[in-house]
Design a protein around this motif. Structure first.
Motif, PDB file in Angstrom:
ATOM      1  N   THR A  58     -27.656  78.798  19.489  1.00  0.00           N
ATOM      2  CA  THR A  58     -29.094  79.018  19.547  1.00  0.00           C
ATOM      3  C   THR A  58     -29.374  80.309  20.307  1.00  0.00           C
ATOM      4  N   VAL A  59     -30.266  81.138  19.743  1.00  0.00           N
ATOM      5  CA  VAL A  59     -30.692  82.366  20.406  1.00  0.00           C
ATOM      6  C   VAL A  59     -32.212  82.318  20.496  1.00  0.00           C
ATOM      7  N   TRP A  60     -32.734  82.351  21.717  1.00  0.00           N
ATOM      8  CA  TRP A  60     -34.172  82.242  21.943  1.00  0.00           C
ATOM      9  C   TRP A  60     -34.832  83.608  22.035  1.00  0.00           C
ATOM     10  N   GLY A  61     -36.113  83.657  21.680  1.00  0.00           N
ATOM     11  CA  GLY A  61     -36.964  84.811  21.926  1.00  0.00           C
ATOM     12  C   GLY A  61     -36.794  85.957  20.940  1.00  0.00           C
ATOM     13  N   ASN A  62     -37.199  87.147  21.408  1.00  0.00           N
ATOM     14  CA  ASN A  62     -37.188  88.336  20.558  1.00  0.00           C
ATOM     15  C   ASN A  62     -35.788  88.716  20.096  1.00  0.00           C
ATOM     16  N   ARG A  63     -34.788  88.450  20.922  1.00  0.00           N
ATOM     17  CA  ARG A  63     -33.410  88.754  20.535  1.00  0.00           C
ATOM     18  C   ARG A  63     -33.029  87.959  19.290  1.00  0.00           C
TER      19      ARG A  63
END
Length: 156
Positions: A58-63
């Protein structure tokens, strides 16, 4: 004072195209399936054995949103993050799932040994890569290191 450490570093191939979703509050979250494999020679049969492990990343946010634009099935990536375990009920039975929550994601290249330069995705002229992301076109942009120089920065 904490005495533990929760750190994961994986190198593997994406098993499917990443899936970008948004929370109810509009925060981007990218879900990926990462395959890591190991092989060995069986001592008894002398045959090569292989085992593949699948990891939910899982990769959160704008990235995560930026990565979703050009990562595709088969890409070889390095993920640096930590483990999170969650539980859920399904048909009255409690299940557990452990995910890797990525702090950094590095694109190492395509699954094929050598990809022609015109087939390697780039972020476009003047676009800055997402934090922690390695451009794979091997060219210097805006005074940043090229692929060969970045490869020497990887500690393994």
């Amino acid at each position: 004072m904490s005495t533990g450490m929760n750190k994961v570093m994986l190198l593997g191939n994406l098993g499917a195209d990443p899936e970008l979703r948004f929370t109810q509050k509009g925060q981007p979250v990218l879900h990926m399936r990462l395959a890591t494999s190991e092989s060995w020679i069986d001592k008894n049969t002398k045959e090569v054995q292989e085992r593949t492990e699948w990891h939910n990343v899982t990769v959160w946010g704008n990235r995560g949103e930026a990565l979703s634009r050009f990562l595709t099935k088969g890409d070889c990536i390095i993920v640096d993050g930590h483990l999170e375990t969650r539980s859920y009920d399904k048909e009255g039975q409690k299940h557990y799932s452990t995910d890797v929550v990525a702090r950094e994601v590095f694109l190492t290249g395509r699954r094929t040994a050598v990809a022609p330069a015109d087939e390697v995705p780039t972020l476009g002229e003047g676009a800055a890569p997402a934090p922690g992301l390695v451009s794979t076109n091997g060219k210097k942009k805006n005074g940043k290191k090229g692929e060969a120089e970045l490869a020497s920065d990887i500690p393994f």
